[in-house]
Design a protein around this motif. Sequence first.
Motif, short mmCIF file in Angstrom:
data_model
loop_
_atom_site.label_atom_id
_atom_site.label_comp_id
_atom_site.label_asym_id
_atom_site.label_seq_id
_atom_site.Cartn_x
_atom_site.Cartn_y
_atom_site.Cartn_z
N GLU A 52 0.83 -1.21 0.00
CA GLU A 52 0.00 0.00 0.00
C GLU A 52 0.87 1.26 0.00
O GLU A 52 0.57 2.23 -0.70
CB GLU A 52 -0.94 0.01 1.20
CG GLU A 52 -2.09 -0.98 1.10
CD GLU A 52 -2.91 -1.05 2.36
OE1 GLU A 52 -2.50 -0.53 3.41
OE2 GLU A 52 -4.00 -1.66 2.30
N LYS A 53 1.96 1.24 0.76
CA LYS A 53 2.87 2.39 0.79
C LYS A 53 3.52 2.60 -0.58
O LYS A 53 3.66 3.73 -1.04
CB LYS A 53 3.95 2.20 1.85
CG LYS A 53 3.45 2.42 3.26
CD LYS A 53 4.57 2.25 4.26
CE LYS A 53 4.08 2.44 5.68
NZ LYS A 53 5.15 2.27 6.67
N GLU A 54 3.91 1.50 -1.21
CA GLU A 54 4.50 1.60 -2.55
C GLU A 54 3.51 2.20 -3.54
O GLU A 54 3.87 3.05 -4.36
CB GLU A 54 4.95 0.23 -3.04
CG GLU A 54 6.17 -0.31 -2.37
CD GLU A 54 6.55 -1.70 -2.90
OE1 GLU A 54 6.22 -2.01 -4.06
OE2 GLU A 54 7.17 -2.44 -2.14
N LYS A 56 0.92 4.16 -2.86
CA LYS A 56 0.73 5.58 -2.54
C LYS A 56 1.89 6.41 -3.08
O LYS A 56 1.68 7.51 -3.62
CB LYS A 56 0.59 5.78 -1.04
CG LYS A 56 -0.75 5.34 -0.49
CD LYS A 56 -0.83 5.55 1.00
CE LYS A 56 -2.13 5.02 1.57
NZ LYS A 56 -2.20 5.18 3.04
N GLN A 57 3.10 5.91 -2.92
CA GLN A 57 4.27 6.63 -3.42
C GLN A 57 4.23 6.75 -4.93
O GLN A 57 4.52 7.80 -5.49
CB GLN A 57 5.56 5.92 -2.97
CG GLN A 57 6.82 6.65 -3.36
CD GLN A 57 6.92 8.03 -2.74
OE1 GLN A 57 6.43 8.28 -1.64
NE2 GLN A 57 7.55 8.94 -3.44
#
Length: 85
Positions: A52-54, A56-57
């Motif tokens: 999820e962080k990837e 978003k980035q």
Amino acid sequence: MIRAKIYAALAAIGLGLLALLKIVTMQRDAAREDARRAKKHLDERKKIIAVEKEIKQEVKVQKAKAVEAIKNGKVPDNIRDRNNF
């Protein structure tokens, strides 16, 4: 006769202790299994959070590229209006 009662009482105590030991062992095994499942679930959750962080980035990067393209006039007006940049 008294000896028989003593032996019967000792046997009952022994069986009770064996049953108690079995219960404790089963509880310990169940606790280990629960801990293993919890760890597996936590590991899976950590992987999901990382992905999820990837994502978003990547969205931030793509949006920054799109905004830069709009500022430079490289994007037609109809796309700019449709995407609400």
